[in-house]
Write a protein that holds these residues in place. Structure first.
Motif, PDB file in Angstrom:
ATOM      1  N   ALA A  52      39.396   6.981 -22.877  1.00 32.40           N
ATOM      2  CA  ALA A  52      40.284   8.133 -23.076  1.00 32.40           C
ATOM      3  C   ALA A  52      41.711   7.673 -23.360  1.00 32.40           C
ATOM      4  N   LYS A  53      42.194   6.674 -22.638  1.00 31.54           N
ATOM      5  CA  LYS A  53      43.550   6.169 -22.866  1.00 31.54           C
ATOM      6  C   LYS A  53      43.684   5.549 -24.254  1.00 31.54           C
ATOM      7  N   GLU A  54      42.633   4.910 -24.710  1.00 27.13           N
ATOM      8  CA  GLU A  54      42.665   4.250 -26.023  1.00 27.13           C
ATOM      9  C   GLU A  54      42.639   5.261 -27.167  1.00 27.13           C
ATOM     10  N   ASN A  55      41.912   6.350 -26.980  1.00 28.71           N
ATOM     11  CA  ASN A  55      41.689   7.280 -28.082  1.00 28.71           C
ATOM     12  C   ASN A  55      42.413   8.619 -27.925  1.00 28.71           C
ATOM     13  N   PHE A  56      42.733   9.014 -26.701  1.00 25.83           N
ATOM     14  CA  PHE A  56      43.425  10.277 -26.442  1.00 25.83           C
ATOM     15  C   PHE A  56      44.443  10.030 -25.323  1.00 25.83           C
ATOM     16  N   ASP A  57      44.244  10.650 -24.192  1.00 27.87           N
ATOM     17  CA  ASP A  57      44.991  10.397 -22.967  1.00 27.87           C
ATOM     18  C   ASP A  57      44.214  11.043 -21.829  1.00 27.87           C
ATOM     19  N   VAL A  58      44.577  10.725 -20.604  1.00 26.70           N
ATOM     20  CA  VAL A  58      43.957  11.329 -19.429  1.00 26.70           C
ATOM     21  C   VAL A  58      44.903  12.399 -18.896  1.00 26.70           C
ATOM     22  N   TYR A  59      44.380  13.579 -18.586  1.00 29.52           N
ATOM     23  CA  TYR A  59      45.220  14.720 -18.249  1.00 29.52           C
ATOM     24  C   TYR A  59      46.027  14.550 -16.958  1.00 29.52           C
ATOM     25  N   PRO A  60      45.406  14.197 -15.814  1.00 27.71           N
ATOM     26  CA  PRO A  60      46.204  14.130 -14.580  1.00 27.71           C
ATOM     27  C   PRO A  60      47.134  12.917 -14.567  1.00 27.71           C
ATOM     28  N   GLU A  61      48.097  12.968 -13.653  1.00 21.54           N
ATOM     29  CA  GLU A  61      48.996  11.829 -13.512  1.00 21.54           C
ATOM     30  C   GLU A  61      48.216  10.590 -13.080  1.00 21.54           C
ATOM     31  N   GLU A  62      48.671   9.447 -13.557  1.00 27.61           N
ATOM     32  CA  GLU A  62      47.967   8.195 -13.283  1.00 27.61           C
ATOM     33  C   GLU A  62      48.008   7.888 -11.785  1.00 27.61           C
ATOM     34  N   GLY A  63      46.920   7.297 -11.314  1.00 25.90           N
ATOM     35  CA  GLY A  63      46.814   6.972  -9.899  1.00 25.90           C
ATOM     36  C   GLY A  63      46.009   7.989  -9.116  1.00 25.90           C
TER      37      GLY A  63
END
Length: 355
Positions: free
Chosen positions: A274-285
């Protein structure tokens, strides 16, 4: 043709577990039923790291959420809200006439322990609801740390929705002193929908006896009285209990620690993708080990992706939920799903999108 489910509930159910639903019916007031109930109990306790009774609800998780707030709030409830299902718990509390307040944070942000401490320091509350693993956003709230904060307020009970986390993420019910922790079995348990479970502390059962009855069907005192006889107050979902018993055997044979590790490995694969192609919705961690909410940074047609995966690959993922529908999509990596299946799904998505 059946679509292989990668949705965050219901999840894929193995054929051998589905066969358990066809076990010949027994009478729920017979010794055979009591034996089945008694056999399930220590297995659920092992999964939840608890010696507390684990009650069985013939309902969706929403019923167990309703039971928690109708039985265990004597004064006022603090509903921690940072997603669709924590918002629902507030609506359930309001709908049952239970005094309450919502403490809301952004859907892409975790509930922080210090904020909970500040709210509870007012002395207004004797119960707090928290969604551990928010299915709408893929957010894993810091349950252990929040539980430590709640323990500083001895009269406050911690009520936990672990619907999409239980059986996929560690929940140390007794060590963390959780008063009520619930889940539906159609998610990380990988069972058909229709049954919910909840571990209930001794002090919660004591409080339930003092709170004026707000519910007949979801009355914890009645449920516990029957539980002590390996029974339920009303007719339970007996076929689902056979399936639960068999699935618990398989989960414990895999090893509960190994099960958590498999979920973490699948989560790492999907979230890196997801990080490579889009992003992850919630805050990291604070990313969930059981589902990933992918932020639609490419502004793709999420409904079109879902339809193509279903029509051409017999695979089904889920759109975003509520306010973030279309802005996100969700991939479940929970239950009995294996690493190679997750990798195959991601290759299919890449094929559809031309990535």
């Amino acid at each position: 043709m059946h679509k292989r489910l990668f949705t965050p509930g219901p999840t894929q159910v193995r054929p051998e577990i589905l066969k358990e639903l066809a076990t010949p019916q027994i009478h729920h007031r017979s010794p055979e039923f009591s034996e089945l109930y008694a056999e399930i109990q220590p297995k659920l306790q092992e999964v939840l790291y608890t010696e507390n009774p684990v009650l069985l609800f013939t309902s969706s998780s929403t019923g167990a959420m309703e039971s928690a707030v109708t039985n265990l709030v004597a004064k006022r409830c603090l509903n921690l809200v940072n997603g669709a299902f924590s918002k629902r718990w507030h609506e359930i509390t309001v709908g049952n006439g239970v005094p309450c307040d919502a403490f809301e944070v952004s859907w892409d942000a975790a509930v922080k322990p210090e904020a909970v401490d500040e709210q509870l320091s007012s002395g207004r509350y004797d119960a707090v609801t928290l969604v551990f693993n928010e299915t709408s956003t893929g957010m894993l709230n810091p349950l252990k740390e929040i539980a430590e904060v709640v323990r500083r307020h001895p009269d406050v009970f911690l009520l936990v929705d672990a619907v999409s986390g239980m059986a996929g993420a560690r929940i140390e019910t007794d060590a963390w002193k959780l008063d009520f922790v619930l889940a539906g079995v159609q998610k990380a348990f990988a069972l058909p929908a229709g049954l919910a479970v909840a571990a209930v502390s001794d002090r919660a059962l004591e409080r339930a006896e003092t709170v004026p009855p707000r519910s007949y069907y979801f009355n914890l005192t009645k449920m516990h009285k029957s539980h002590l006889k390996n029974q339920t107050p009303s007719t339970p979902a007996i076929p689902h209990m056979y399936a639960l018993n068999a699935q618990l055997d398989d989960m414990l044979a895999e090893g509960i620690e190994a099960r958590f590790a498999r979920h973490a490995k699948m989560a790492g694969i999907v979230q890196s993708w997801a990080k490579e192609n889009f992003d992850v919705y919630p805050e990291e961690g604070y990313w969930s080990p059981t589902l990933t909410c992918v932020k639609n940074t490419r502004e793709i047609d999420v409904g079109g992706l879902i339809a193509t995966l279903a029509d051409e690959f017999n695979l089904r993922i889920a759109n975003g939920y509520g306010d973030i529908k279309g802005k996100t999509f969700r991939i479940a990596h929970m239950g009995d799903t294996q690493v190679d299946e997750i990798e195959g799904l991601l290759r299919a998505i890449e094929s559809v999108l031309g990535l």
